[in-house]
Write an enzyme that holds these catalytic residues in place. Structure first.
Site, PDB file in Angstrom:
ATOM      1  N   GLY A   1       0.708  -1.086  -0.034  1.00 38.80           N
ATOM      2  CA  GLY A   1       0.188  -0.011  -0.005  1.00 38.80           C
ATOM      3  C   GLY A   1       0.635   1.423  -0.108  1.00 38.80           C
ATOM      4  N   THR A   2       1.973   1.258  -0.791  1.00 34.96           N
ATOM      5  CA  THR A   2       2.771   2.544  -0.826  1.00 34.96           C
ATOM      6  C   THR A   2       1.940   3.603  -1.636  1.00 34.96           C
ATOM      7  OG1 THR A   2       4.033   1.973  -2.728  1.00 34.96           O
ATOM      8  CG2 THR A   2       4.821   1.605  -0.315  1.00 34.96           C
ATOM      9  N   ASN A   3       1.376   3.123  -2.676  1.00 32.50           N
ATOM     10  CA  ASN A   3       0.358   4.052  -3.297  1.00 32.50           C
ATOM     11  C   ASN A   3      -0.654   4.619  -2.671  1.00 32.50           C
ATOM     12  OD1 ASN A   3       1.275   4.315  -6.266  1.00 32.50           O
ATOM     13  ND2 ASN A   3       1.509   2.321  -6.020  1.00 32.50           N
TER      14      ASN A   3
ATOM     15  N   ILE B   1      -8.681  -9.889 -10.437  1.00 29.99           N
ATOM     16  CA  ILE B   1      -9.079  -9.165 -11.796  1.00 29.99           C
ATOM     17  C   ILE B   1     -10.411  -8.792 -11.323  1.00 29.99           C
ATOM     18  CG2 ILE B   1      -9.750  -9.863 -14.133  1.00 29.99           C
ATOM     19  CD1 ILE B   1      -6.816 -10.433 -13.808  1.00 29.99           C
TER      20      ILE B   1
ATOM     21  N   ASN C   1      -6.672   2.240 -12.255  1.00 33.14           N
ATOM     22  CA  ASN C   1      -5.647   1.410 -11.937  1.00 33.14           C
ATOM     23  C   ASN C   1      -4.229   1.967 -12.244  1.00 33.14           C
ATOM     24  OD1 ASN C   1      -4.349  -0.946 -11.224  1.00 33.14           O
ATOM     25  ND2 ASN C   1      -4.043  -1.688 -13.253  1.00 33.14           N
TER      26      ASN C   1
ATOM     27  N   HIS D   1      -0.449   0.867 -13.172  1.00 28.49           N
ATOM     28  CA  HIS D   1       0.446  -0.453 -13.624  1.00 28.49           C
ATOM     29  C   HIS D   1       1.802   0.022 -13.761  1.00 28.49           C
ATOM     30  CE1 HIS D   1       1.332  -4.208 -15.641  1.00 28.49           C
ATOM     31  NE2 HIS D   1       1.916  -3.589 -16.294  1.00 28.49           N
TER      32      HIS D   1
END
Ligand code: GRF
Length: 213
Positions: free
Chosen positions: A15-17, A95, A110, A112
């Site tokens: 969870g760094t984002n 997914i 999202n 990526h």
């Protein structure tokens, strides 16, 4: 200042984002409020980060549901309970399903860790993505924030940020360099959404000028 958009974050890992979003929302750089954090992994540190920041959080156990659609029905319900306007997938490994995409059409993002369409698609996550970039020999990689559609990693791209690949990089060092870009990119994309400046036009996302700008 734009109105604060209510964001629901789905995360399976560290969870760094998520943390970058929480920090920027807290210090006013981001017009967002993380309304709920949901994880499919009981001990995901993302849940710990939410707890520390006094944000609602929930572990929803996939084993309690007969299939992915039923699981996502529960996730949708939870997000709606918290009046979520934008869903941010941040290191979320499940997914998505059609019912989920339909429930929040045009409102799921999202991130990526590559420059899509390179090194993406089913099974491409975590260090595998960076190893693939190294194996291919690219000189530049980066990250992509995109809207989520029914096809994995194929939704309209909101923004991309680049990072150089160094000769002595490993998947780990490259991942760390890209992650720094991710932390900026995700908040930037959410801020554009909060300001109502994103328009999906076919495969493209147009970024409108600031009002009066
Ligand atoms: C990030 O590299 C993100 O791009 C990918 O999963 C990773 C999650 O990292 N989808 P974190 O959990 O936000 O630290």
């Amino acid at each position: 200042m734009a109105r604060k958009v209510k964001v629901g974050v789905l995360a399976s890992g560290g969870g760094t984002n998520l943390q970058a979003i929480i920090d920027r929302a807290a210090d006013g750089r981001l017009d967002a409020e993380v309304a709920i954090v949901i994880s499919d992994v009981a001990d995901a540190y993302a849940l710990g980060r939410a707890r520390i920041a006094a944000i609602h959080h929930a572990f929803i156990d996939p084993r309690d549901f007969p299939n992915r659609e039923a699981y996502n029905e529960r996730v949708i319900e939870k997000l709606r309970d918290h009046e979520v306007e934008l869903v941010a997938l941040a290191g979320y490994l499940r997914i998505t399903t059609d019912n989920f995409v339909d429930a929040f059409e045009g409102r799921i993002m999202n991130i990526h860790p590559s420059l899509i369409p390179a090194f993406c698609g089913k099974g491409m996550h975590g260090l595998r993505v960076h190893q693939a970039a190294l194996d291919y020999g690219v000189k530049v990689t980066g990250c992509t924030v995109h809207f989520v559609t029914k096809e994995v990693d194929a939704g309209p791209i909101i923004l991309q940020r680049t990072a150089p690949v160094m000769d002595d990089d490993t998947a780990e060092t490259l991942s760390a360099r890209v992650l720094e870009q991710e932390h900026e990119a995700y908040s930037e994309a959410i801020q554009l959404f909060a300001e109502g400046r994103l328009r999906i036009v076919g495969r493209r996302v147009h970024v409108h000028q600031r009002e009066g700008g």
